[in-house]
Scaffold this active site. Structure first.
Site, PDB file in Angstrom:
ATOM      1  N   ASP A 175       0.828  -1.209   0.000  1.00 28.35           N
ATOM      2  CA  ASP A 175       0.000   0.000   0.000  1.00 28.35           C
ATOM      3  C   ASP A 175       0.869   1.268   0.000  1.00 28.35           C
ATOM      4  O   ASP A 175       2.104   1.196   0.044  1.00 28.35           O
ATOM      5  CB  ASP A 175      -0.913  -0.062   1.242  1.00 28.35           C
ATOM      6  CG  ASP A 175      -2.273   0.564   0.999  1.00 28.35           C
ATOM      7  OD1 ASP A 175      -2.422   1.331   0.035  1.00 28.35           O
ATOM      8  OD2 ASP A 175      -3.189   0.278   1.800  1.00 28.35           O
ATOM      9  N   ASP A 230     -10.125   3.710  -3.537  1.00 30.98           N
ATOM     10  CA  ASP A 230     -10.800   2.484  -3.076  1.00 30.98           C
ATOM     11  C   ASP A 230     -12.227   2.376  -3.608  1.00 30.98           C
ATOM     12  O   ASP A 230     -12.967   3.357  -3.639  1.00 30.98           O
ATOM     13  CB  ASP A 230     -10.849   2.468  -1.545  1.00 30.98           C
ATOM     14  CG  ASP A 230      -9.484   2.227  -0.939  1.00 30.98           C
ATOM     15  OD1 ASP A 230      -8.484   2.207  -1.682  1.00 30.98           O
ATOM     16  OD2 ASP A 230      -9.415   2.067   0.290  1.00 30.98           O
TER      17      ASP A 230
HETATM   18  C1  GLA Z   1      -5.971   1.446   1.433  1.00 36.23           C
HETATM   19  C2  GLA Z   1      -6.105   0.434   0.299  1.00 36.23           C
HETATM   20  C3  GLA Z   1      -7.234  -0.522   0.633  1.00 36.23           C
HETATM   21  C4  GLA Z   1      -6.946  -1.223   1.947  1.00 36.23           C
HETATM   22  C5  GLA Z   1      -6.729  -0.213   3.052  1.00 36.23           C
HETATM   23  C6  GLA Z   1      -6.213  -0.847   4.323  1.00 36.23           C
HETATM   24  O1  GLA Z   1      -7.089   2.282   1.527  1.00 36.23           O
HETATM   25  O2  GLA Z   1      -6.343   1.082  -0.910  1.00 36.23           O
HETATM   26  O3  GLA Z   1      -7.419  -1.458  -0.406  1.00 36.23           O
HETATM   27  O4  GLA Z   1      -5.813  -2.046   1.794  1.00 36.23           O
HETATM   28  O5  GLA Z   1      -5.780   0.776   2.672  1.00 36.23           O
HETATM   29  O6  GLA Z   1      -5.996   0.067   5.339  1.00 36.23           O
END
Ligand code: GLA
Length: 414
Positions: A175, A230
């Site tokens: 990430d 997301d």
């Molecule tokens: C980010 C990523 C998500 C998830 C969260 C976890 O937002 O894009 O897919 O992994 O972090 O905290």
């Protein structure tokens, strides 16, 4: 006449002089000291791909449904359900623990799992997953802390990769929270090198949200890269850094030229079965992910799936389009208001086709063979992948009525 001849001869004479002087001077120049800003010749061979994920990865990830509420019981339950539901047998493989599994680093700097949530440890959990014929995925972050505030890998890349390899990890989602001014290509390349140095084959999933255009440089760094913020479990709309399903589709679609075997655009994980869309919308969501050659990473509770969710996630024919060996990302070839036609070329010369109605009224949508790269006079065989029925052969085109928010998914064979 005379003037003209002289005019013609002078450049030849000049050219010969210049050539002679250039030849004479060159070696002398080459012996001079290099200029201050001269770079040493590149010593390393160019990076190559790691040879993994020749078709889009398939699996399950904890985040969309469970967020930070992960523990070893849950992960085991999901591994069990992936087998008992039949998902393993249609191709789902990776069980990925997303954020919040972490404990502290030990005295030597090696990351440990949270001992309360994972009392048996990650090696035992990996063994459990592998014994079921599945693969084990984990999550970290290129910053000092993950998005959930757990320890990130910055400064510990090689040690973390080594630890994952010891645990039997097969897939790393990496990430991008808390990375400050880091350059994404450098940060991801460093972790890619660490994974290789670990000696284990580990699929590398770049989760950088598309900020620094990973499709331009990700091919030899990782196997998939997020192209957007997301996903959230809604048909359409934006909410802070989160996007509804269609908003994601419209960002991911134009990136089709960058996808191929071993390196995929990742429009984020599936929301099928999580409750925020209708059954029709989930079928459309899955059809679009399939035709976009997107990773098929389920994000629902696999141990509590209703029949409708199963029918979507387990449709072998739709999955076969996604997993087709040619590895082309399908794309939109026609748009008429809310009506769209999408096409994905298949390895055997066939075409997967989506007739997609975004609108609120039923609409007739037509695909013409010229949109598929076929001659008009061709009589083609057709199969409806959701009805799981062969249709009568068609010459030149096919049209049908598509319900609101629905998709008709076909395979057309010449
Ligand atoms: C980010 C990523 C998500 C998830 C969260 C976890 O937002 O894009 O897919 O992994 O972090 O905290």
């Amino acid at each position: 006449m005379q003037r003209k001849r002289t005019y013609k001869l002078i450049p030849v004479w000049l050219a010969l002089m210049l050539l002679a002087s250039a030849l004479a001077i060159r070696p002398a120049l080459a012996l001079e000291e290099p200029a201050d800003d001269a770079q040493p010749a590149q010593a390393e061979p160019p990076r190559t791909m790691n040879g993994l994920a020749t078709t889009p990865p398939m699996g399950w990830n904890s985040w969309n449904k469970f967020a930070c509420n992960v523990d070893e019981k849950l992960i085991r339950r999901m591994a069990d359900a992936m087998v008992s539901s039949g998902m393993r047998d249609v191709g789902y493989r990776y069980i990925v623990i997303d954020d919040c599994w972490h404990g502290e680093r030990d005295r030597d700097g090696f990351i440990q799992a949270d001992p309360k949530r994972f009392p048996s440890g990650m090696k035992a959990l990996g063994d459990y997953i592998h014994a079921k014929g599945l693969k084990f995925g984990i999550y970290s972050d290129a910053g000092r802390k993950t998005c959930g505030g757990r320890p990130g890998s910055q400064g510990y890349e090689f040690q973390d990769a080594l630890q994952y390899a010891r645990w039997g990890v097969d897939y790393l989602k990496y990430d991008w929270c808390n990375t400050g001014t880091r350059n994404a290509q450098e940060a991801y390349t460093l972790m890619a090198d660490a994974l290789r140095a670990s000696g284990r084959d580990i699929v590398f999933s770049l989760c950088e949200w598309g900020n620094q255009k990973p499709w331009l440089w990700g091919k030899t760094v990782g196997n998939l890269w997020r192209t957007t913020g997301d996903i959230y479990d809604k048909w359409q709309g934006r909410h802070k850094y989160m996007l509804g399903m269609l908003d994601i589709v419209d960002i991911n679609e134009p990136l089709w030229p960058y996808a191929g075997p071993g390196h995929w655009n990742d429009p984020d994980m599936l929301e099928v079965g999580n409750g925020g869309m209708t059954e029709t919308e989930y079928r459309t969501h899955f059809s679009l992910w399939a035709i976009m050659a997107a990773p098929l990473i389920a994000g629902n509770d696999l141990s509590r799936m209703d029949q409708a969710t199963r029918r979507i996630l387990l449709n072998r024919e739709v999955i076969a389009v996604n997993q087709d060996a040619l590895g082309v990302q399908g794309r939109r070839v026609a748009k008429n208001g809310d009506q769209e036609v999408w096409v994905k070329a298949l390895a055997d010369g066939g075409r997967a086709v989506l007739l997609f109605n975004r609108g609120e009224q039923p609409a007739e949508i037509e695909v013409g063979w010229q949109q598929l790269g076929y001659p008009r006079h061709l009589s083609a065989r057709l199969r409806d992948l959701w009805k799981q029925q062969d249709l009568p052969p068609q010459v030149g085109s096919y049209a049908t009525t598509v319900e609101p928010h629905a998709t008709v998914m076909l395979v057309v064979q010449p």
